[in-house]
Design a protein around this motif. Structure first.
Motif, PDB file in Angstrom:
ATOM      1  N   LYS A   1      15.378  -1.149 122.864  1.00  0.00           N
ATOM      2  CA  LYS A   1      15.576  -0.584 124.200  1.00  0.00           C
ATOM      3  C   LYS A   1      14.421  -0.864 125.160  1.00  0.00           C
ATOM      4  O   LYS A   1      14.542  -0.612 126.356  1.00  0.00           O
ATOM      5  CB  LYS A   1      15.762   0.937 124.086  1.00  0.00           C
ATOM      6  CG  LYS A   1      16.915   1.345 123.183  1.00  0.00           C
ATOM      7  CD  LYS A   1      16.962   2.849 122.998  1.00  0.00           C
ATOM      8  CE  LYS A   1      18.069   3.250 122.036  1.00  0.00           C
ATOM      9  NZ  LYS A   1      18.076   4.715 121.788  1.00  0.00           N
ATOM     10  N   GLU A   2      13.308  -1.360 124.634  1.00  0.00           N
ATOM     11  CA  GLU A   2      12.131  -1.550 125.475  1.00  0.00           C
ATOM     12  C   GLU A   2      11.278  -2.678 124.913  1.00  0.00           C
ATOM     13  O   GLU A   2      11.442  -3.101 123.768  1.00  0.00           O
ATOM     14  CB  GLU A   2      11.300  -0.267 125.538  1.00  0.00           C
ATOM     15  CG  GLU A   2      10.712   0.125 124.180  1.00  0.00           C
ATOM     16  CD  GLU A   2       9.845   1.369 124.230  1.00  0.00           C
ATOM     17  OE1 GLU A   2       9.854   2.069 125.257  1.00  0.00           O
ATOM     18  OE2 GLU A   2       9.151   1.640 123.232  1.00  0.00           O
ATOM     19  N   TRP A   3      10.354  -3.155 125.759  1.00  0.00           N
ATOM     20  CA  TRP A   3       9.337  -4.105 125.349  1.00  0.00           C
ATOM     21  C   TRP A   3       7.981  -3.414 125.416  1.00  0.00           C
ATOM     22  O   TRP A   3       7.786  -2.473 126.178  1.00  0.00           O
ATOM     23  CB  TRP A   3       9.360  -5.326 126.250  1.00  0.00           C
ATOM     24  CG  TRP A   3      10.631  -6.118 126.154  1.00  0.00           C
ATOM     25  CD1 TRP A   3      10.908  -7.148 125.297  1.00  0.00           C
ATOM     26  CD2 TRP A   3      11.813  -5.967 126.963  1.00  0.00           C
ATOM     27  NE1 TRP A   3      12.174  -7.642 125.508  1.00  0.00           N
ATOM     28  CE2 TRP A   3      12.754  -6.938 126.526  1.00  0.00           C
ATOM     29  CE3 TRP A   3      12.176  -5.106 127.992  1.00  0.00           C
ATOM     30  CZ2 TRP A   3      14.010  -7.063 127.102  1.00  0.00           C
ATOM     31  CZ3 TRP A   3      13.430  -5.227 128.564  1.00  0.00           C
ATOM     32  CH2 TRP A   3      14.336  -6.194 128.115  1.00  0.00           C
ATOM     33  N   ARG A   4       7.032  -3.889 124.613  1.00  0.00           N
ATOM     34  CA  ARG A   4       5.721  -3.257 124.530  1.00  0.00           C
ATOM     35  C   ARG A   4       4.620  -4.287 124.771  1.00  0.00           C
ATOM     36  O   ARG A   4       4.835  -5.490 124.638  1.00  0.00           O
ATOM     37  CB  ARG A   4       5.518  -2.633 123.138  1.00  0.00           C
ATOM     38  CG  ARG A   4       6.576  -1.621 122.729  1.00  0.00           C
ATOM     39  CD  ARG A   4       6.346  -0.287 123.364  1.00  0.00           C
ATOM     40  NE  ARG A   4       5.121   0.357 122.912  1.00  0.00           N
ATOM     41  CZ  ARG A   4       5.052   1.629 122.524  1.00  0.00           C
ATOM     42  NH1 ARG A   4       6.121   2.388 122.511  1.00  0.00           N
ATOM     43  NH2 ARG A   4       3.880   2.152 122.159  1.00  0.00           N
TER      44      ARG A   4
ATOM     45  N   THR B   1      18.712  -9.974 127.784  1.00  0.00           N
ATOM     46  CA  THR B   1      19.376  -8.689 127.628  1.00  0.00           C
ATOM     47  C   THR B   1      20.854  -8.874 127.955  1.00  0.00           C
ATOM     48  O   THR B   1      21.249  -9.884 128.548  1.00  0.00           O
ATOM     49  CB  THR B   1      18.725  -7.621 128.534  1.00  0.00           C
ATOM     50  OG1 THR B   1      19.316  -6.342 128.291  1.00  0.00           O
ATOM     51  CG2 THR B   1      18.880  -7.979 130.011  1.00  0.00           C
TER      52      THR B   1
ATOM     53  N   ALA C   1      17.133  -5.323 124.222  1.00  0.00           N
ATOM     54  CA  ALA C   1      15.823  -5.759 124.716  1.00  0.00           C
ATOM     55  C   ALA C   1      15.223  -6.715 123.688  1.00  0.00           C
ATOM     56  O   ALA C   1      14.363  -6.340 122.889  1.00  0.00           O
ATOM     57  CB  ALA C   1      14.909  -4.555 124.948  1.00  0.00           C
TER      58      ALA C   1
ATOM     59  N   SER D   1       4.838   0.918 126.981  1.00  0.00           N
ATOM     60  CA  SER D   1       6.025   0.153 127.353  1.00  0.00           C
ATOM     61  C   SER D   1       6.137   0.055 128.873  1.00  0.00           C
ATOM     62  O   SER D   1       6.649   0.967 129.526  1.00  0.00           O
ATOM     63  CB  SER D   1       7.292   0.817 126.799  1.00  0.00           C
ATOM     64  OG  SER D   1       8.447   0.168 127.295  1.00  0.00           O
TER      65      SER D   1
ATOM     66  N   THR E   1      15.946  -0.026 131.303  1.00  0.00           N
ATOM     67  CA  THR E   1      16.183   0.707 132.549  1.00  0.00           C
ATOM     68  C   THR E   1      15.531   0.023 133.745  1.00  0.00           C
ATOM     69  O   THR E   1      15.869   0.324 134.889  1.00  0.00           O
ATOM     70  CB  THR E   1      15.673   2.147 132.440  1.00  0.00           C
ATOM     71  OG1 THR E   1      14.270   2.134 132.151  1.00  0.00           O
ATOM     72  CG2 THR E   1      16.387   2.894 131.316  1.00  0.00           C
ATOM     73  N   THR E   2      14.573  -0.900 133.491  1.00  0.00           N
ATOM     74  CA  THR E   2      13.969  -1.653 134.586  1.00  0.00           C
ATOM     75  C   THR E   2      14.995  -2.525 135.294  1.00  0.00           C
ATOM     76  O   THR E   2      14.896  -2.771 136.492  1.00  0.00           O
ATOM     77  CB  THR E   2      12.822  -2.540 134.055  1.00  0.00           C
ATOM     78  OG1 THR E   2      11.884  -1.729 133.334  1.00  0.00           O
ATOM     79  CG2 THR E   2      12.102  -3.263 135.182  1.00  0.00           C
TER      80      THR E   2
ATOM     81  N   LEU F   1       7.980  -2.143 130.397  1.00  0.00           N
ATOM     82  CA  LEU F   1       9.247  -2.804 130.721  1.00  0.00           C
ATOM     83  C   LEU F   1      10.295  -2.339 129.724  1.00  0.00           C
ATOM     84  O   LEU F   1      10.046  -2.323 128.514  1.00  0.00           O
ATOM     85  CB  LEU F   1       9.087  -4.332 130.646  1.00  0.00           C
ATOM     86  CG  LEU F   1      10.311  -5.175 131.023  1.00  0.00           C
ATOM     87  CD1 LEU F   1      10.651  -5.002 132.497  1.00  0.00           C
ATOM     88  CD2 LEU F   1      10.049  -6.646 130.704  1.00  0.00           C
ATOM     89  N   SER F   2      11.457  -1.948 130.241  1.00  0.00           N
ATOM     90  CA  SER F   2      12.539  -1.488 129.370  1.00  0.00           C
ATOM     91  C   SER F   2      13.875  -1.881 129.983  1.00  0.00           C
ATOM     92  O   SER F   2      13.948  -2.436 131.077  1.00  0.00           O
ATOM     93  CB  SER F   2      12.479   0.033 129.193  1.00  0.00           C
ATOM     94  OG  SER F   2      12.838   0.691 130.400  1.00  0.00           O
TER      95      SER F   2
ATOM     96  N   HIS G   1      10.554  -3.830 120.364  1.00  0.00           N
ATOM     97  CA  HIS G   1      10.352  -2.587 119.624  1.00  0.00           C
ATOM     98  C   HIS G   1      11.626  -2.269 118.846  1.00  0.00           C
ATOM     99  O   HIS G   1      12.653  -1.917 119.435  1.00  0.00           O
ATOM    100  CB  HIS G   1      10.018  -1.452 120.597  1.00  0.00           C
ATOM    101  CG  HIS G   1       9.918  -0.101 119.958  1.00  0.00           C
ATOM    102  ND1 HIS G   1       9.973   1.074 120.677  1.00  0.00           N
ATOM    103  CD2 HIS G   1       9.767   0.274 118.657  1.00  0.00           C
ATOM    104  CE1 HIS G   1       9.870   2.105 119.856  1.00  0.00           C
ATOM    105  NE2 HIS G   1       9.746   1.641 118.624  1.00  0.00           N
TER     106      HIS G   1
END
Length: 444
Positions: free
Chosen positions: A56-59, A106, A88, A74, A79-80, A76-77, A45
């Motif tokens: 910062k995240e995956w979608r 990452t 990301a 999302s 912060t996971t 998975l990000s 993203h």
């Protein structure tokens, strides 16, 4: 640029196109997975207005027909991963023994280097959790692809500027031996001119798979701007032979990233470009083309199109459909819904959504939608074949007292027979009007 404005700026002709396949946000680095009769598409993203790879995240998205894509949000990000700092970037998910494993690169907070993490879930749409609590592998390089051979042996490949692999164990979260390099020879990966440090065309983003006993490595080639090239091999570790160009350098993104699948008897090539308004090298969008292998197994050269892939079958309007199942959206965005899943939101006067190839059959008599509004609401217009096409019904949405305070509205429908593209055109006053969670037609 606000994506609300992005949607409003789309030219009228774009509404007839289906590429890029997501218009609500910027997406990049497609990684398709076929599972249980659907294609699940894992993407990165790109943040609005980004001037770097600010991710910062995956979608996740999914489709049964290659044109109407459901937004799963999302799962998975960064912060996971407690150890992740930033970036990301391009990953890939695979299914094995009842679980889904998502390999992503990452930056490791402790070392400042790129590392490959792995997340696991029991569902293709998540939520995903960090399987290890630390990187799976780390050598400062990125862009993992994973492949499970017919004998059950899994391989993880990654790399920029080199190309690495390890043999994954059956648990998919550990490996045997040490990371090994695949020799980047000009015979294997083509010749790059003008850069003595990188004599071959291989740049990044490998995508490895097997077809008819032949191993394929499709990759982003040369920089910058990149094109997509590929090599083949009789084994998963080489020797590789460079075969040529899959997609030439084109579009307004200086990177590209391949994803290749077979689905419902057809072959599909996913990539990204900068084709949406405000798009470019750091604000990219995923697209797809259908293709046919040559008789000798080589991949034809493809160009980016706005048409995209043809629809497989049709969409059934008589079962509940998520509002965030979209072939083309203008002005709208999506967000997590309080009732679960995602909803379409940030709807303003004149915004619209196209759902392609809706099979009304003998006819519908009514339409229902799950809606919420913290304002005075507005109207859902049901139109046929164009955003200003024949009006089949009008559903009034009144204020419900909150953006996640849901109610179901129903209205009568006429002229909804046969198979047509369905357009939802939203009208009302100024500002945001209402949210939509799902919709469904009822038979006459």
């Amino acid at each position: 640029m606000s994506l609300v404005l992005v949607g409003m700026l789309l030219p009228a002709t774009a509404a007839r196109a289906d590429n890029p396949i997501v218009q609500t946000i910027y997406t990049a680095d497609p990684a398709p997975l076929v599972y249980n009769g659907r294609v699940y598409l894992y993407t990165g993203h790109d943040e609005d207005g980004s001037t770097y790879f600010t991710m910062k995240e995956w979608r996740v998205w999914s489709s049964a027909d290659m044109v109407n894509w459901t937004d799963h949000g999302s799962p998975l990000s960064l912060t996971t991963f407690s150890w992740a700092k930033s970036d990301a970037w391009a990953g890939q998910a695979v299914y094995r023994d009842g679980r889904f494993y998502w390999y992503v690169p990452t930056t490791n907070r402790a070392t400042g280097r790129m590392a490959i993490g792995v997340a696991v879930s029991d569902s293709p749409t998540g939520p995903f959790r960090d399987a290890l609590g630390h990187p799976l592998v780390e050598n400062g390089e990125f862009d993992p692809t994973v492949f499970i051979d017919d004998n059950g042996q899994a391989y993880l490949y990654w790399g920029n500027p080199h190309l690495w692999y390890v043999k994954l164990n059956a648990d998919m979260i550990s490996y045997s031996g040490s990371p090994a390099q695949i020799p980047l020879t000009t015979a294997g990966f083509g010749t790059r001119s003008g850069d003595p440090n990188r004599p071959t065309l291989f740049e990044e983003g490998p995508w490895v798979y097997k077809r008819n006993g032949l191993y394929y490595n499709v990759f982003a080639a040369k920089c910058c701007s990149e094109f997509i090239g590929y090599s083949t091999s009789p084994s998963p570790t080489g020797p590789w032979t460079y075969r040529g160009t899959v997609m030439p350098t084109q579009g307004s993104s200086f990177t590209n990233h391949p994803g290749v699948i077979d689905f419902q008897g057809g072959s599909y090539f996913f990539y990204h470009n900068g084709a949406l308004p405000g798009g470019g090298g750091f604000t990219r969008s995923v697209a797809v083309e259908k293709f046919t292998y040559n008789p000798d197994g080589t991949i034809p050269t493809m160009n980016m199109t706005t048409a995209g892939a043809p629809q497989i079958g049709s969409l059934d309007p008589y079962v509940r459909q998520e509002a965030e199942t979209i072939a083309w959206g203008s002005g709208v965005e999506t967000e997590p819904a309080g009732e679960g899943g995602m909803n379409v939101g940030y709807i303003e006067n004149g915004d619209s959504i196209k759902v392609k190839g809706v099979a009304f059959g003998a006819g519908a008599s009514s339409f229902s939608a799950r809606v919420a509004s913290a304002t005075s609401g507005g109207t859902i217009e049901l139109r046929r074949d164009a955003v200003n096409g024949a009006l089949m019904g009008t559903c009034a949405v009144r204020g419900t007292g909150g953006w996640q305070t849901w109610t179901t509205v129903t209205c009568t429908v006429t002229g909804a027979t046969g198979t047509h593209d369905l357009y939802f055109r939203y009208t009302g006053g100024s500002g945001y009007l209402f949210n939509v969670n799902w919709w469904q037609f009822q038979h006459a």
